[in-house]
Structures are given as C-alpha cells and as structure tokens.
Enzyme design. Structure first.
Site, PDB file in Angstrom:
ATOM      1  N   ASN A 106       0.914  -1.184   0.032  1.00 31.75           N
ATOM      2  CA  ASN A 106      -0.157   0.075   0.185  1.00 31.75           C
ATOM      3  C   ASN A 106       0.775   1.362   0.069  1.00 31.75           C
ATOM      4  OD1 ASN A 106      -2.326  -1.609   0.143  1.00 31.75           O
ATOM      5  ND2 ASN A 106      -2.596  -1.472   2.136  1.00 31.75           N
ATOM      6  N   GLU A 111      -2.902  -3.839  -5.608  1.00 33.60           N
ATOM      7  CA  GLU A 111      -4.031  -3.816  -4.880  1.00 33.60           C
ATOM      8  C   GLU A 111      -5.011  -2.520  -5.135  1.00 33.60           C
ATOM      9  OE1 GLU A 111      -4.048  -4.794  -0.567  1.00 33.60           O
ATOM     10  OE2 GLU A 111      -3.094  -6.747  -0.811  1.00 33.60           O
ATOM     11  N   GLU A 171       1.986 -11.573  -2.488  1.00 35.27           N
ATOM     12  CA  GLU A 171       1.649 -11.263  -0.796  1.00 35.27           C
ATOM     13  C   GLU A 171       0.923 -12.489  -0.460  1.00 35.27           C
ATOM     14  OE1 GLU A 171       0.202  -7.544   0.681  1.00 35.27           O
ATOM     15  OE2 GLU A 171       1.294  -6.391  -0.985  1.00 35.27           O
TER      16      GLU A 171
HETATM   17  O1  AHR Z   1       1.743  -6.479   3.737  1.00 36.40           O
HETATM   18  C1  AHR Z   1       0.834  -5.515   4.463  1.00 36.40           C
HETATM   19  C2  AHR Z   1      -0.214  -4.857   3.183  1.00 36.40           C
HETATM   20  O2  AHR Z   1      -1.154  -5.955   2.961  1.00 36.40           O
HETATM   21  C3  AHR Z   1       0.359  -4.559   1.983  1.00 36.40           C
HETATM   22  O3  AHR Z   1       1.003  -3.249   1.877  1.00 36.40           O
HETATM   23  C4  AHR Z   1      -0.833  -4.543   1.193  1.00 36.40           C
HETATM   24  O4  AHR Z   1      -0.429  -4.619  -0.215  1.00 36.40           O
HETATM   25  C5  AHR Z   1      -1.784  -5.504   1.463  1.00 36.40           C
HETATM   26  O5  AHR Z   1      -3.061  -5.120   1.988  1.00 36.40           O
END
Ligand code: AHR
Length: 510
Positions: free
Chosen positions: A82, A183, A311
C-alpha cells in the site's frame, strides 16, 4: 500433484520420485520488504543502533543478512504494498540529509526517505538477491514510472541514467521485475480504481515501459485469483504479443498476474486449512489465464503468463493492525498454516512463477529484530526448510488418510478442496534428493503412517512442533524449534507424525 484416498485404518503416503509433476521456479521463495512499521527502519536498515557490531558500514542489520543468507531468497519485492500508492521514488535518492520527509498515508507514519532506491539495491547486493519494484499507480504518473525504469536500467547517455551515475552507480541495476501497481481494487487504496480504469491504465503503461526497456517483466495487479477483477484485467491486458512495430521482436506486455491472500483464524483447524483456499484460487486463476489466452487468440508460441502470488501469509489484522506495524506473534498453529501455504505453492508449481512471503522482517514476519538481536518466530522453521530443501521438481504423492470435517474459513474450503489430516507435498532436486513435507494438523492424534517409496533409504528427519498449538517464540523463550534426527525405514515400518507438527523427510533417491 497429490491424490487423496479417504477413510483408511492406517494412513499411508506413497511418493513417486520418478513422476515429476512440474519444475519449481525458485522465485516462489521470494520475500517482501515494505516501508511499513519496522520492516525497513530497524529491520533492514538500522544505522543509529547503539550496538555497532550488529550494523554493516552501509547501515544494514548484519544479523538479518546472516539469517537470510542460507535461505538463498531469490527476489525481494519493494517498496510496498500500500505504501507505493503515494511513493515518489525521487524523494529517496541523492544526499540523505537533503531528502524530504513526507506524510505516509497508507500506514499513518512520516517517511524520512533515508532509505530509497540506491540503498535497496545495495541491500539486495549484500543479501545476494534480486529486486522486484512496485510502481505507484495511486498518485504516480507514467512519466515518473518510466524515469524510475530509466534510473535503474538505463545504459545510454540519458538524463535519469546519468543521475544514477552521478549518485555513484555507474552500472545499471538491471531490475527485471516491475509491478503495475498494488491492490488497486482495494477501498483502502489511494486512488482506488474500477477494473475498467485500472486495466486500461495498466495496458498503456505496459506498452510504454516495454518500449523503454523490453527486457523488463511486468506484473499485472490482480486480486485474489478467483474474482471478476482477475478475469477482466487479464482479458483486457493479455494481448497478442505486441510491439510488433519495433520489428521482428514480439514482446508480450504482461508476464505475470499478481494475486494476494492472507489467511488466519483463532480456531486452529480453520487456521491450518485456510491456505487451501489459496490452492483453489490458484487453480481458478490459472483457468482465467487460459480463458483470456484462448478468447484473445494469443499465438500458441506466446509465453503464457504465470501467477505471481506476491503477498501471502498468515495475518489477522485485528490481532496485529497495520497501523501498529502488524507485528504478528506467531503460534505453532500459524507455523503449521505457513507449512500448508508452502505445500500449496509446491503442489501448484506449474502455475506459480513467483511468490513473496509478506513480509520478510518485523512486519508479519518469521524474523523479528530487537535492538540487540533476532527472534526466529514459529513460522521461520517451515520457511527455512522449504527454502533450503524443497527445490527442483514437484513429484507425485498419494495420500490415504481421514479428513478434517469441521468448519473452515472461508466456509467454501471444504466444499471445493480435500482437507486430509496430513497435508503433503514432495520434491526431487537435481542431485536426486527427495524431500517431503508432511503437516499433521491433528492436535490430539499422532498419526502412524506407512510410507511407500522410502524402503532402504537413510532418511534425515526435521521436526517442528511444540507443547500445544498456542506455543510461540515471542515470550522470551523458544517454545517452537526444529529437531533433526535419522530414520532408517525397513520393509513395512511406519513413521509416526506427531500431533500438531511439521515433518520434513529427506533422502537420496535411487
Ligand atoms: O503486507 C501488508 C499490506 O497488505 C500491503 O501493504 C498491502 O498490499 C496488503 O493489503
């Protein structure tokens, strides 16, 4: 490939080292370092730590580098997450004391920009790994993205390549992997987009970035794999290998499709079966890639994109809120869940081109720093074992075993996947070493199991377990460790998988 037979008196596992199912891309063991909480500052980079012996001349944590070294982690994703949505990379280059501090909106911090592109490249060199950079699709522009690619990869006498040289980095960094945002579907994202807006922007950016540097590999921002967003963005962006105006070279615009998933539950069985949702998401997403490929009439010779699971992990945001740095205190149950996650990635090796545990230090991480040292969380042990041993090819396994039949999270897991008490994957490496990971999810039953394919072998056994599923390593003592032993199976001998454990068995195949 794992096939399963339900309901037997004695569980059995048969391994077939000669039946290779898929080549494993080592990039499935990649990491992720975001400007979030204590991941970068005091995790990777800690120049003001009073314990000088822990810090390299560049300001990096020596103990972190030393812990990661034997794992040979191929790639680290950076700088988010994010965080990317408002990150202007030019804030993080040049003289450190002249870099601007900015409000950081994803996690509610102040970003000093003391650690930026050149520091990350230097850390990657120290960690003997490759960078994977994520572009700002929130407040960033295409110009800014192209400038970053030019800064990192430019070889010619051009402005940003020369700026890199001016900062003391004569040679290009040759950053191969770039993500087209992070995202962008999320309501928490700055400049959240509709699938239509995102897909068109991603396509146009991809064209420009590949014109600038056809050697880069671009990662489309998908969602969780089995969603309309995933289908729409794939269908819009998986174009026949394009850029044909450039001449003979036909460069595909999209090389990988990114998906994300975090799993967790306070209930042990829901927790350890939740990663099976990721397995189904990979299967569905792989079908969507095929569908876009077929519908868009891609050339049979064109490279089919793989899934970039950039992720994945166990994360319960109420337990470890992002705004507080997401410092999860992992339990033995979570270690089992991570082992199931890794089994999934190995079983799905054909479809997954890269996967990044989120994250690598302090934030949702197997590895935690304190001012004076390191803690290996419970989840460290499966991660270490997989990085070290589960390589080469995925091989066929047959498991005959009863299944867990209670509730799952999400609730559709048991409708769409098998949930055997023993979750298994196996590999054979190029030297013929067979490695098999068996997770016994049951918290009450040791499972005595016949193991076909091991007779006469000298088996090294790595066992990860603890007193019960809530044991952690964060309470000042290591409650969950790894024990090594030897086992010499005879004909009909059985192996006992302890309740609530991860076992890795390793032997030289014939
Ligand atoms: O890894 C933590 C957060 O989780 C990241 O910044 C984001 O991409 C996801 O929502």
């Amino acid at each position: 490939m794992t096939t399963l037979t339900k309901r037997t008196s004695t569980p059995s596992i048969a391994v077939f080292p000669n039946h290779k199912v898929a080549k494993i891309n080592r990039n499935i063991y990649s990491g992720f370092t975001e400007h979030m909480g204590r991941c970068i500052y005091t995790g990777l980079y800690d120049p003001t730590n009073p314990n000088k012996h822990l810090i390299t001349p560049e300001g990096f944590r020596k103990d972190v580098l030393e812990a990661l070294a034997p794992l040979n982690i191929p790639i680290f994703r950076y700088p988010g997450g994010n965080f990317c949505a408002t990150y202007h990379w030019q804030d993080g280059i040049g003289a450190v004391d002249q870099r601007p501090s900015r409000p950081e909106l994803a996690w509610g911090n102040v970003e000093t920009n003391h650690f930026g592109t050149d520091e990350f490249m230097s850390w990657c060199k120290a960690a003997n790994t490759q960078p994977y950079l994520c572009l700002n699709f929130g407040t960033g522009t295409l110009d800014e993205a192209m400038a970053w690619v030019e800064y990192c990869n430019g070889k010619n006498d051009t402005y940003y390549a020369n700026l890199r040289r001016k900062h003391g980095h004569e040679e290009p960094y040759n950053v191969k992997y770039w993500a087209l945002g992070n995202e962008m579907w999320g309501p928490w994202q700055i400049n959240q987009m509709t699938q239509e807006a995102y897909a068109e922007r991603a396509l146009q950016w991809a064209k420009a970035l590949k014109l600038l540097d056809p050697t880069v590999e671009l990662v489309l921002c998908g969602k969780e794999g089995a969603t309309t967003w995933d289908y729409y963005t794939l269908k819009h962006c998986l174009q026949p290998a394009g850029l044909s105006d450039l001449g003979e070279e036909r460069v595909p615009l999209i090389d990988m499709h990114s998906i994300h998933l975090y799993t967790a539950s306070e209930d042990h069985y829901e927790n350890v079966t939740a990663p099976l949702a990721a397995e189904r998401a990979i299967e569905v997403c792989s079908g969507l890639i095929d569908l876009a490929f077929i519908e868009n009439k891609l050339l049979p010779t064109q490279k089919r994109p793989t899934i970039c699971f950039d992720e994945w992990n166990v994360w319960s945001p109420p337990r470890a809120p992002g705004s507080k740095g997401a410092e999860e205190q992992y339990t033995l149950s979570d270690a089992l869940a991570v082992a199931v996650w890794l089994n999934v990635l190995v079983r799905k090796a054909k479809d997954v081109g890269m996967a990044c545990i989120a994250q690598s230090v302090n934030v949702l991480s197997p590895l935690m720093t304190t001012e004076s040292g390191l803690i290996r969380q419970t989840t460290w042990w499966p991660y270490e074992l997989f990085c070290r041993f589960m390589k080469g090819h995925t091989i066929a396994v047959h498991v005959a075993c009863d299944s867990y039949e209670g509730s799952t999270k999400p609730d559709w897991v048991r409708a769409l996947k098998e949930t055997p008490w023993l979750d298994v994957s196996a590999t054979v490496d190029d030297e013929g070493w067979v490695s098999m990971c068996v997770v016994n999810m049951h918290v009450e039953k040791n499972l005595e199991t016949t193991l076909g394919g091991t007779e006469g072998a000298k088996v090294t056994v790595y066992t990860v377990t603890g007193s019960n599923q809530t044991a952690t390593n964060m309470a000042g003592k290591e409650e969950v460790g790894m024990a090594e032993s030897q086992w010499e199976p005879t004909k009909d001998s059985r192996f006992v998988f302890p309740k609530c454990s991860i076992t890795m068995l390793r032997w030289k195949g014939s």
